[in-house]
Design an enzyme around this catalytic site. Structure first.
Site, PDB file in Angstrom:
ATOM      1  N   CYS A  16      41.125  71.662   4.280  1.00  0.00           N
ATOM      2  CA  CYS A  16      41.327  71.983   2.358  1.00  0.00           C
ATOM      3  C   CYS A  16      42.081  73.931   2.516  1.00  0.00           C
ATOM      4  O   CYS A  16      43.260  73.882   1.915  1.00  0.00           O
ATOM      5  CB  CYS A  16      40.051  72.808   1.976  1.00  0.00           C
ATOM      6  N   ASP A 451      51.390 111.496  22.432  1.00  0.00           N
ATOM      7  CA  ASP A 451      51.766 112.637  21.560  1.00  0.00           C
ATOM      8  C   ASP A 451      50.670 113.894  22.305  1.00  0.00           C
ATOM      9  O   ASP A 451      49.333 113.800  22.195  1.00  0.00           O
ATOM     10  CB  ASP A 451      52.084 112.199  20.203  1.00  0.00           C
ATOM     11  N   ASP A 649      50.254 111.957  15.353  1.00  0.00           N
ATOM     12  CA  ASP A 649      49.540 112.195  14.586  1.00  0.00           C
ATOM     13  C   ASP A 649      50.381 113.306  13.532  1.00  0.00           C
ATOM     14  O   ASP A 649      50.030 113.245  12.545  1.00  0.00           O
ATOM     15  CB  ASP A 649      48.625 113.268  14.187  1.00  0.00           C
ATOM     16  N   ASP A 653      55.969 112.597  14.583  1.00  0.00           N
ATOM     17  CA  ASP A 653      55.294 110.734  15.210  1.00  0.00           C
ATOM     18  C   ASP A 653      56.147 109.489  14.516  1.00  0.00           C
ATOM     19  O   ASP A 653      55.713 108.105  15.168  1.00  0.00           O
ATOM     20  CB  ASP A 653      53.872 110.916  16.084  1.00  0.00           C
TER      21      ASP A 653
END
Length: 859
Positions: A16, A451, A649, A653
């Site tokens: 289906c 980082d 963050d 970045d």
């Protein structure tokens, strides 16, 4: 491109799902279509200049399915989720009733059909007198038919849906069941006809042959066992979206706001930005905001996963869905409706659940041709056995067995059920996975690039040491904080914050002056004080002879040294540095244990980078890098054949987050970083990267197990049903056994995926089992000590005895957040102690379902 979501009605298996996808994909202007069998919805991305919603809806209807467009606002989402939950519950109730009634008729049907195999002890003489012998053959057959008819009526959906799909050229699982059970039933009528003819002609051999090959019991068993499997599957599927339901339920339906000088109760979706919202103790916070009055401990475990409440006061942010434990708060709403944190989390989890993992492509391809292929195999099987000389009933039973043993459902559910449970589990732990593709990629990661600032470290300077030449550190800190308190420099803020933490009260100053790039000066009690770098000390002719090499050692480590002097006398220095997060060391050790390559990137100088790397045991260090350098370094790892996860963050970045195979944004990062990432961590902790990697591996393990089971089951089951073992070992599969196997194959797949709900991180949740050792009585005592326990007194009519009392107490204690429930029969009341939110409507509903009347609820 426009993206719309639709609810699809009538899908029962992967065929289906494939048919709906094909029907919509062929429309001009469609960019992508994702149909989710598990949640019965479809997400379509299309060019609105070439295609309209109505055209999409018509395409689905033409394919033979029902369809409803779902609105995208948060309130509509909630209503949609509640509707879905109600539909599941209604479906379970109806199916349970159908199942029980089917068994009521199936048991006597099976008894009559098989009574001659049970032995005399279980078959009274009057049964034998009624059904045994050629003279009773017609009674024997008609009795079975009478018991079969109600089973067919109860399960008529298989026939209506199955033949409807078959005639539209898109057969599904219902078609297989309908053809198989219809063939058995039709053969049963043929057998009755042959019995009648045998009795008429006095051919006892013919009568006895056909009275044992009626097949009505096979038809009844197929329908009943398939319904049993569907019932168990639906119950299990209802649990897969528990994470989304829990998230939605974190937000109260109503809240109190200040409007026109009055305190009024409004629907949460009616709260406006910048409106003042009142938060009572024990209640959930409805919107994101800032505290403008009051202080309290907030339980943020539902969002961050941290079990310890966080103390917050004026000026601090609060998050929707968290619990105000004990204080009264006034907050100013900053994000409302679909912009709140909890709404965004629900959106991410839903989108991830509705997306498709690359691994599901094989299952999708097979699903598209599976049912037609099975029907062809069943027809060929029947013809082959007839051609080799087997009786018609033998050939027919093998054909039916092929139809009913094949399971397209298991194929269709293998991947999406694991994805839905996995993304939900991630959300519970504060890990938001944006797509199924990202979840699948996690298990391939072999390199983690981190980082430094804000990811490995706190991202802001802190005082790490104080050197006072008179050995009075408190005195030096008092002077340093006094002259720095008027400065806006981050290093000055670090000193002032340290003084507050240490309980040091600053002195009054005057003649404050900040010298850019150098330091500050101020007067305390008519004496001049200086604070700043070495150059500033030299400019003010401070005697530096007392300095030893200790300050140079700190500077070699990349730490900042601030010197403080009174007039020309050096008092000492304060060492400030960006400190490593407590969780970073644990995460790095876990990465090493997982045999991952680790690299650290930073824009800081080599001294700072090497100092941090040395402390953490990272050997792969890239210092003084620019934003484009971060992206280049990630690309270089990828060119070496590495699968890279980048964790960052900041805005700088975002290129690296996009370039990486998996971009992971720390929760306190910038909006751009979060937008660029594939995974968002709500907590500011690297250990959640470890948990995400483990979760990705656990989900892929379940997907592989499910796909193996689905393919293995069909590859092995269909040939056995077709009778390939019969020529050698005389093994032939009864259609009833095939139906049972089909029923439980999809249940197995769903149940296996649900085991992910018990996922525990090997590295970050080591002590969880120890915490669970506290017994229930201990837990209740701890809860009662908290100030967040709320109480309701419910006045109930219709309770007369201890059975009534026990019934009411039992249903009330089923609520997860109810600590205790006690009924007083004399007063006709029930007292409920609970945490968080307990809605009066739900209380009234469960008590009413037990047959009692709720008169009033007092809080």
């Amino acid at each position: 491109m426009k993206k719309e979501k639709f609810e699809i009605q009538g899908m029962t298996c992967s065929s289906c799902q494939a048919h709906v996808e094909r029907a919509v994909k062929k429309l001009e202007g469609v960019n992508s279509v994702v149909v989710n069998l598990l949640s019965n919805n479809m997400v379509v991305e299309f060019d609105e200049n070439k295609l309209s919603n109505e055209s999409i809806i018509n395409a689905v209807i033409d394919a033979g399915y029902g369809v409803t467009q779902l609105n995208q606002n948060s309130n509509a989402k909630e209503n949609s989720e509640n509707t879905y939950k109600k539909e599941i519950n209604e479906s379970i109730k109806k199916m349970k009733k159908r199942l029980i009634l089917s068994f009521v008729f199936l048991i006597p049907l099976m008894y009559i059909a098989m009574h001659h195999m049970l032995g005399k002890a279980l078959v009274p003489d009057f049964i034998s007198n009624i059904f045994d012998g050629a003279e009773n053959a017609l009674v024997f057959a008609i009795s079975q038919l009478i018991l079969l008819i109600p089973i067919i009526i109860l399960n008529k959906n298989y026939f209506t849906n199955g033949f409807k799909r078959l005639f539209k050229g898109a057969p599904n699982m219902d078609s297989l069941i309908a053809i198989g059970s219809s063939a058995a039933t039709v053969y049963g009528f043929f057998a009755i006809y042959m019995i009648v003819m045998g009795l008429k002609n006095g051919d006892i051999n013919q009568v006895e042959t056909y009275m044992h090959d009626i097949y009505f019991e096979s038809a009844g068993t197929i329908l009943t066992l398939i319904t049993l499997g569907k019932y168990l599957e639906t119950k299990s599927k209802g649990k897969t979206n528990e994470a989304i339901t829990k998230l939605i339920n974190l937000v109260p339906k109503t809240a109190f706001v200040h409007r026109d000088g009055k305190e009024i109760e409004v629907e949460v979706n009616e709260i406006k930005e910048n409106e003042i919202v009142l938060i009572k103790p024990g209640s959930n916070i409805p919107v994101d905001g800032i505290i403008i009055q009051g202080e309290s401990a907030l339980d943020e475990s539902s969002i961050t996963g941290e079990s310890i409440p966080v103390d917050k006061g004026v000026g601090e942010k609060v998050i929707s869905g968290t619990v105000n434990k004990n204080g009264f708060l006034k907050i100013k709403a900053t994000k409302v409706g679909e912009n709140t944190t909890i709404s965004q989390i629900v959106k991410l989890v839903e989108e991830a659940s509705n997306s498709k993992a690359p691994i599901s492509k094989l299952a999708d391809k097979v699903s598209g041709i599976f049912v037609p292929a099975v029907i062809i195999i069943a027809i060929i099987t029947t013809l082959v056995w007839l051609l080799v000389g087997q009786p018609f009933e033998f050939a027919l039973s093998t054909g039916i067995a092929v139809l009913v043993i094949s399971c397209p459902c298991a194929l269709g559910l293998a991947v999406p059920v694991a994805i839905m449970v996995g993304t939900g589990k991630g959300a519970e732990k504060g890990i938001l996975i944006k797509s199924a593709e990202s979840l699948e990629m996690l298990h391939l990661i072999d390199t983690v690039v981190l980082d430094k600032t804000g990811t490995i470290t706190e991202g802001k300077p802190k005082v790490v040491d104080i050197i006072a030449f008179d050995e009075d550190k408190q005195k030096l800190l008092k002077i340093a904080s006094s002259i720095e308190k008027n400065s806006e420099h981050p290093l000055a803020s670090a000193i002032v914050e340290n003084a507050i933490e240490e309980g040091v009260i600053s002195l009054d100053i005057k003649d404050f002056k900040a010298v850019s790039g150098r330091g500050v000066e101020a007067t305390i009690a008519d004496e001049k004080f200086f604070g700043g770098n070495l150059a500033f000390m030299n400019e003010n002719k401070v005697d530096l002879k007392v300095l030893n090499s200790q300050n140079e050692e700190y500077e070699k480590q990349g730490k900042t040294v601030l010197y403080f002097a009174k007039e020309n006398q050096l008092l000492g220095f304060v060492v400030v540095a960006d400190t490593i997060k407590e969780s970073s060391k644990e995460a790095i050790e876990a990465f090493k244990d997982m045999n991952l390559e680790i690299a650290m990137l930073t824009g800081d100088n080599k001294a700072v980078a090497n100092s941090i790397a040395k402390e953490l045991g990272i050997t792969n260090v890239f210092a003084e890098v620019l934003p484009q350098d971060k992206e280049r370094i990630v690309r270089e790892f990828q060119e070496k054949g590495k699968k890279v996860a980048f964790v960052g963050d900041g805005i700088n970045d975002s290129p690296a987050l996009v370039r990486a195979d998996i971009g992971i944004a720390i929760g306190q990062g910038t909006d751009i970083a979060i937008e660029s990432a594939d995974i968002v961590l709500i907590k500011n902790s690297l250990t959640d990267v470890v948990t995400a990697l483990e979760l990705g591996k656990a989900v892929m393990r379940k997907i592989r197990q499910n796909l193996f089971w689905a393919f293995f089951y069909n590859i092995i089951g269909i040939p056995i049903a077709a009778g390939v073992l019969y020529p050698i070992w005389q093994i032939k599969l009864n259609p009833m056994i095939g139906a049972a196997a089909m029923s439980f194959s999809s249940v197995t797949v769903v149940t296996n995926a649900l085991l992910l709900m018990k996922f525990i991180s090997k590295y970050t949740e080591k002590d969880i089992n120890e915490e669970k050792k506290c017994d229930k009585s201990c837990e209740i005592l701890e809860r009662k000590e908290e100030k967040s326990i709320m109480r309701k007194v419910i006045i109930i009519e219709g309770m007369h005895c201890n059975h009534c009392k026990m019934a009411v107490e039992k249903v009330l204690k089923k609520f997860e957040n109810v600590v205790n429930a006690e009924v007083d029969l004399e007063k006709k009341t029930a007292t409920v102690e609970y945490e968080g939110v307990l809605e009066n409507e739900r209380i009234t509903e469960v008590i009413t379902e037990e047959g009692f009347e709720v008169v009033k609820i007092e809080e």
